[in-house]
Write a protein that holds these residues in place. Structure first.
Motif, mmCIF file in Angstrom:
data_model
loop_
_atom_site.group_PDB
_atom_site.id
_atom_site.type_symbol
_atom_site.label_atom_id
_atom_site.label_comp_id
_atom_site.label_asym_id
_atom_site.label_seq_id
_atom_site.Cartn_x
_atom_site.Cartn_y
_atom_site.Cartn_z
ATOM 1 N N ALA A 180 88.084 9.404 27.123
ATOM 2 C CA ALA A 180 88.885 8.021 27.520
ATOM 3 C C ALA A 180 88.077 7.504 28.799
ATOM 4 C CB ALA A 180 89.339 8.756 28.090
ATOM 5 N N TYR A 195 86.359 4.480 27.024
ATOM 6 C CA TYR A 195 86.631 3.404 26.123
ATOM 7 C C TYR A 195 87.536 2.555 27.553
ATOM 8 C CZ TYR A 195 91.275 1.333 24.616
ATOM 9 O OH TYR A 195 92.382 0.471 23.706
ATOM 10 N N GLU A 240 95.422 -5.764 25.675
ATOM 11 C CA GLU A 240 96.149 -4.672 24.716
ATOM 12 C C GLU A 240 96.935 -4.479 24.341
ATOM 13 O OE1 GLU A 240 94.154 -0.552 26.350
ATOM 14 O OE2 GLU A 240 96.134 -0.262 27.019
ATOM 15 N N ARG A 298 98.658 0.425 21.413
ATOM 16 C CA ARG A 298 97.052 0.477 20.348
ATOM 17 C C ARG A 298 95.916 0.417 21.075
ATOM 18 N NH1 ARG A 298 96.432 -1.950 15.611
ATOM 19 N NH2 ARG A 298 98.113 -1.227 14.143
ATOM 20 N N PHE A 308 94.858 3.787 24.634
ATOM 21 C CA PHE A 308 93.447 4.606 23.744
ATOM 22 C C PHE A 308 94.008 5.601 22.958
ATOM 23 C CE2 PHE A 308 91.714 8.551 25.490
ATOM 24 C CZ PHE A 308 90.705 8.855 24.075
ATOM 25 N N SER A 309 93.750 6.125 22.217
ATOM 26 C CA SER A 309 93.828 7.332 21.911
ATOM 27 C C SER A 309 92.497 7.717 21.324
ATOM 28 C CB SER A 309 94.180 7.440 20.632
ATOM 29 O OG SER A 309 94.392 6.897 19.432
ATOM 30 N N ASP A 310 92.500 9.181 20.546
ATOM 31 C CA ASP A 310 90.540 9.979 20.360
ATOM 32 C C ASP A 310 90.168 9.522 19.394
ATOM 33 O OD1 ASP A 310 90.707 11.516 22.325
ATOM 34 O OD2 ASP A 310 91.679 13.291 21.705
ATOM 35 N N LYS A 311 90.596 8.589 18.076
ATOM 36 C CA LYS A 311 90.739 7.762 16.784
ATOM 37 C C LYS A 311 89.237 6.287 17.532
ATOM 38 C CE LYS A 311 94.757 5.770 15.709
ATOM 39 N NZ LYS A 311 95.709 6.039 14.866
ATOM 40 N N GLN A 312 90.460 5.990 18.400
ATOM 41 C CA GLN A 312 89.600 5.085 19.045
ATOM 42 C C GLN A 312 88.085 5.077 19.326
ATOM 43 O OE1 GLN A 312 92.192 2.696 17.402
ATOM 44 N NE2 GLN A 312 92.045 1.352 19.063
#
Length: 208
Positions: free
Chosen positions: A65, A68, A130, A134, A136-140
């Motif tokens: 996080a 990002y 943003e 879409r 922040f997520s862990d896959k980002q």
């Protein structure tokens, strides 16, 4: 007489023991003093954004996080041209230079000069933000190793010439971030953008 000599020998042995102890204490104090002097005066500890639950992690580990948030903040500020890209773009590069690796700074500076020569920046106003849903997520955030990451930013890009809209696009930017802990005064994040990990991709207009 022998008792007197024995007492003198015991005294001398005790003095030698004290001398050895003093030397040992001096060496120990010197080692502790050197360790204290050479220890870092500041230590960055990265904490997860949600502190309602306990967290246990190595002090040097940067949470995704945080990576990002850094990438988005710096990238957004570089591309914020409230007046004219011809003046705002180089100003942003100068202000944010400590948050860019040297190679990335040269690459962006070269891009600026090319766009300036092509007349693409004068009176051009720009902003990026943003795409809803879409964030922040862990896959980002892809973890390459302890010191390098690739952050995927899905952003909307708006550009205006004077007051006329000339561009609105949704773009995916894969941005490389590297640990860059060399100047706490100018860069308290201890991170730097290392430009694009691959070419940006235009997303479909109906992005959700």
């Amino acid at each position: 007489m022998s008792a007197f000599k024995h007492a003198l020998a015991a005294r001398d042995a005790h003095i030698r023991t004290l001398h050895i102890a003093l030397v040992a204490l001096f060496l120990l104090a010197s080692g502790m003093g050197f360790g204290w002097y050479s220890a870092p005066r500041q230590l960055t500890v990265y904490l997860p954004p949600d502190l309602r639950a306990a967290s246990q992690r190595p002090w040097w580990e940067v949470p995704p996080a945080t990576v990002y948030a850094f990438a988005f903040t710096v990238f957004q500020q570089i591309n914020r041209w409230p007046t004219s890209g011809e003046t705002d773009y180089p100003h942003n590069l100068n202000v944010l230079r400590s948050y860019l690796t040297p190679g990335c700074y040269r690459q962006i500076e070269q891009t600026f000069r090319q766009r300036q020569q092509n007349g693409e920046l004068r009176d051009r106003v720009r902003g990026v933000y943003e795409i809803p849903g879409r964030g922040f997520s862990d896959k980002q955030v892809q973890i390459l190793d302890r010191d390098n990451w690739v952050v995927t930013l899905d952003l909307t890009v708006d550009e205006y010439f004077h007051s006329e809209p000339v561009k609105r696009a949704t773009i995916r930017y894969p941005i490389k971030v590297s640990r860059y802990d060399i100047d706490k005064q100018k860069n308290p994040w201890g991170l730097a953008l290392d430009c694009f990990a691959s070419l940006p991709q235009k997303l479909e207009a109906a992005t959700s």
